[in-house]
Design an enzyme around this catalytic site. Structure first.
Site, PDB file in Angstrom:
ATOM      1  N   GLY A  37      -4.278  -4.816   5.676  1.00 17.01           N
ATOM      2  CA  GLY A  37      -3.233  -4.609   6.676  1.00 17.01           C
ATOM      3  C   GLY A  37      -3.489  -3.323   7.435  1.00 17.01           C
TER       4      GLY A  37
ATOM      5  CE  LYS B 238      -4.787  -0.174   0.211  1.00 20.64           C
ATOM      6  NZ  LYS B 238      -5.501  -1.067   1.163  1.00 20.64           N
ATOM      7  CG  LEU B 239      -1.188   3.791  -6.779  1.00 19.46           C
ATOM      8  CD1 LEU B 239      -1.337   4.513  -8.127  1.00 19.46           C
ATOM      9  CD2 LEU B 239       0.223   4.009  -6.218  1.00 19.46           C
ATOM     10  CE  LYS B 240      -4.179   3.375   2.185  1.00 17.11           C
ATOM     11  NZ  LYS B 240      -5.450   2.863   2.730  1.00 17.11           N
TER      12      LYS B 240
ATOM     13  CG  ASP C 256      -7.952   1.998   0.454  1.00 17.03           C
ATOM     14  OD1 ASP C 256      -9.123   2.418   0.530  1.00 17.03           O
ATOM     15  OD2 ASP C 256      -7.366   1.425   1.403  1.00 17.03           O
TER      16      ASP C 256
ATOM     17  CB  SER D 269      -0.884  -0.033   1.252  1.00 14.28           C
ATOM     18  OG  SER D 269      -1.712   1.106   1.333  1.00 14.28           O
TER      19      SER D 269
ATOM     20  CD  GLU E 285      -8.952  -1.184   0.257  1.00 14.44           C
ATOM     21  OE1 GLU E 285      -7.988  -1.380  -0.531  1.00 14.44           O
ATOM     22  OE2 GLU E 285      -8.851  -1.319   1.479  1.00 14.44           O
TER      23      GLU E 285
ATOM     24  CG  ASN F 241      -8.496   4.561   3.593  1.00 12.39           C
ATOM     25  OD1 ASN F 241      -7.408   4.634   3.042  1.00 12.39           O
ATOM     26  ND2 ASN F 241      -8.863   3.505   4.294  1.00 12.39           N
TER      27      ASN F 241
HETATM   28  C1  NPQ Z   1      -6.548   0.401   4.530  1.00 11.79           C
HETATM   29  N1  NPQ Z   1      -4.262   0.062   5.434  1.00 11.79           N
HETATM   30  O1  NPQ Z   1      -6.505  -0.562   3.797  1.00 11.79           O
HETATM   31  C2  NPQ Z   1      -5.547   0.640   5.650  1.00 11.79           C
HETATM   32  C3  NPQ Z   1      -5.586   1.985   6.108  1.00 11.79           C
HETATM   33  C4  NPQ Z   1      -4.677   2.428   7.194  1.00 11.79           C
HETATM   34  C5  NPQ Z   1      -2.157  -0.668   4.547  1.00 11.79           C
HETATM   35  O2  NPQ Z   1      -3.539   0.829   3.460  1.00 11.79           O
HETATM   36  C6  NPQ Z   1      -2.164   3.442  11.344  1.00 11.79           C
HETATM   37  C7  NPQ Z   1      -2.945   2.353  11.619  1.00 11.79           C
HETATM   38  C8  NPQ Z   1      -2.171   4.002  10.109  1.00 11.79           C
HETATM   39  C9  NPQ Z   1      -3.763   1.842  10.671  1.00 11.79           C
HETATM   40  C10 NPQ Z   1      -3.044   4.025   7.871  1.00 11.79           C
HETATM   41  C11 NPQ Z   1      -3.387   0.154   4.425  1.00 11.79           C
HETATM   42  C12 NPQ Z   1      -2.996   3.474   9.134  1.00 11.79           C
HETATM   43  C13 NPQ Z   1      -3.800   2.391   9.406  1.00 11.79           C
HETATM   44  C14 NPQ Z   1      -3.856   3.480   6.923  1.00 11.79           C
HETATM   45  C15 NPQ Z   1      -4.641   1.873   8.426  1.00 11.79           C
HETATM   46  O3  NPQ Z   1      -7.492   1.148   4.415  1.00 11.79           O
HETATM   47 MG    MG Z   2      -8.640   0.172   2.885  1.00 12.60          MG
END
Ligand code: NPQ
Ligand code: MG
Length: 375
Positions: free
Chosen positions: A297, A167-169, A195, A141, A220, A197
């Site tokens: 994750g 995976k690009l945020k 993703d 990610s 996502e 969020n």
């Molecule tokens: C997701 N994870 O899939 C999460 C989001 C995320 C790997 O993208 C601290 C604790 C910082 C949990 C940042 C990935 C975080 C976190 C991003 C979870 O949406």
């Molecule tokens: Mg996510």
């Protein structure tokens, strides 16, 4: 078996680089660990096990946060479990069922008890959950960067490390341009997904449809956690498959989302759904409905990572997960580090329980607080 006591421990562990998402920037993880001590029948005396809570310090990803987790565990969950004559991994979920929500707190205590139980009887998480592979392909990610140039440099590093999927945020203002740049630079063969969020609304459907040309594996959680119906609408307006993360809190919500047509793929995060046993039930529901799943994750240390890799080895996990190597996030992990193979895989742990334990010196170096809670 009785639960005779629990150690709550907070650690503060710096990330190798700031990780920016649509909900904020993280530079140091503040993590709650839980060590459960079981005593009695079926065990050689005592057994202990570890769990890692995936809550963040602030309620920005979901409503949960670390201080709330400590509170709900001490005030409600641990007293309930201490009152039971027989505690094992399978007993934790049903015993805590009357308490609403707080999935991350339920997950950490169930994981620790399950780890203790399995260690006591020599079984691994992978075997217990039904893993069918001994190594898993890994994705990574990649956070929001200050410039497209900096993003391309980061992605190049991950691609050359062997990661099989990127995976690009994304967020409004950081979506089409970075995705186009990564697709153009690395070519059509690279597996790419995005993703958000929860950073968009259904009003953005036409904008999100412009991602279709980049041949993404999935998008996502574009819309808010509660907006399952909005995702079903969006799925009709974009070609890119919709994957849900935040909206999926149980096998029941997964079944409902699937029935509504809100997603064709599910990101399973054991911490978000109350633990590995519920995560397996989501896997089973999705598999029965032809819905692909992958393991998410939450920037776990080696403890949480070990269990995630065991889960990701189940047969329905047909897409690479965010099960990156330890050095994606941490210079020094609190367990033996997970090291990526040249072809982008991690080995599934085979030892009893999680198959890893915290290294005492590393653990002590990052610990900021501990409390022993006795039955
Ligand atoms: C997701 N994870 O899939 C999460 C989001 C995320 C790997 O993208 C601290 C604790 C910082 C949990 C940042 C990935 C975080 C976190 C991003 C979870 O949406
Ligand atoms: Mg996510």
């Amino acid at each position: 078996m009785k639960l005779t006591g629990v150690e709550l421990r907070r650690i503060s562990i710096p990330l190798v680089a700031p990780f920016r998402t649509s909900f904020g920037v993280e530079t140091t993880r503040d993590i709650l660990l839980l060590r459960a001590v079981l005593d009695g029948q079926g065990l050689d005396g005592q057994a202990e096990g570890w769990g890692e809570c995936v809550a963040m310090s602030d309620p920005l990803y979901s409503s949960e946060y670390v201080d709330a987790s400590v509170d709900v565990l001490k005030r409600f969950m641990l007293p309930k479990l201490f009152s039971l004559d027989h505690v094992d991994g399978a007993a934790v979920g049903p015993a805590l069922e009357p308490f609403k929500g707080h999935w991350m707190s339920k997950a950490v205590v169930e994981t620790a008890v399950l780890d203790a139980e399995l260690r006591g009887t020599g079984r691994s998480f992978a075997r217990e959950l039904g893993a069918t592979r001994d190594r898993v392909p890994c994705g990574v990610s990649v956070g929001i960067h200050n410039s497209v140039g900096a993003l391309l440099e980061s992605v190049a590093g991950y691609v050359s490390a062997g990661y099989v999927r990127i995976k690009l945020k994304i967020e409004p203002g950081w979506d089409l341009e970075p995705v186009r740049a990564v697709r153009e630079r690395f070519g059509d063969d690279l597996l790419i997904q995005v993703d958000a969020n929860t950073a968009y609304t259904l009003q953005d459907a036409r904008h999100l449809a412009r991602l279709d040309e980049f041949d993404l594996l999935l998008m996502e959680q574009p819309l808010p956690e509660e907006d399952v119906l909005g995702h079903a609408e969006l799925a009709r307006l974009v070609k890119t498959p919709i994957c849900l993360d935040e909206s999926i809190t149980s096998a029941r919500t997964a079944a409902a989302a699937i029935r509504l047509g809100a997603c064709s793929i599910v990101n399973i995060k054991p911490g978000r759904v109350g633990g590995y046993l519920e995560a397996r039930r989501i896997h089973d529901v999705c598999r029965a409905n032809g819905i692909a799943v992958w393991c998410g994750g939450m920037l776990e240390t080696g403890l949480g990572r070990a269990a995630n890799i065991a889960l990701a080895a189940l047969p329905g996990f047909t897409l690479p997960g965010d099960t990156s190597a330890s050095d994606r996030y941490y210079k020094t992990d609190i367990t033996e580090p997970f090291i990526l193979s040249a072809d982008g895989h991690l080995d599934v742990p085979t030892g009893p329980g999680l198959g890893v334990t915290p290294l005492p010196d590393q653990l002590a170096a990052v610990t900021t607080w501990t409390e022993w809670v006795a039955a």
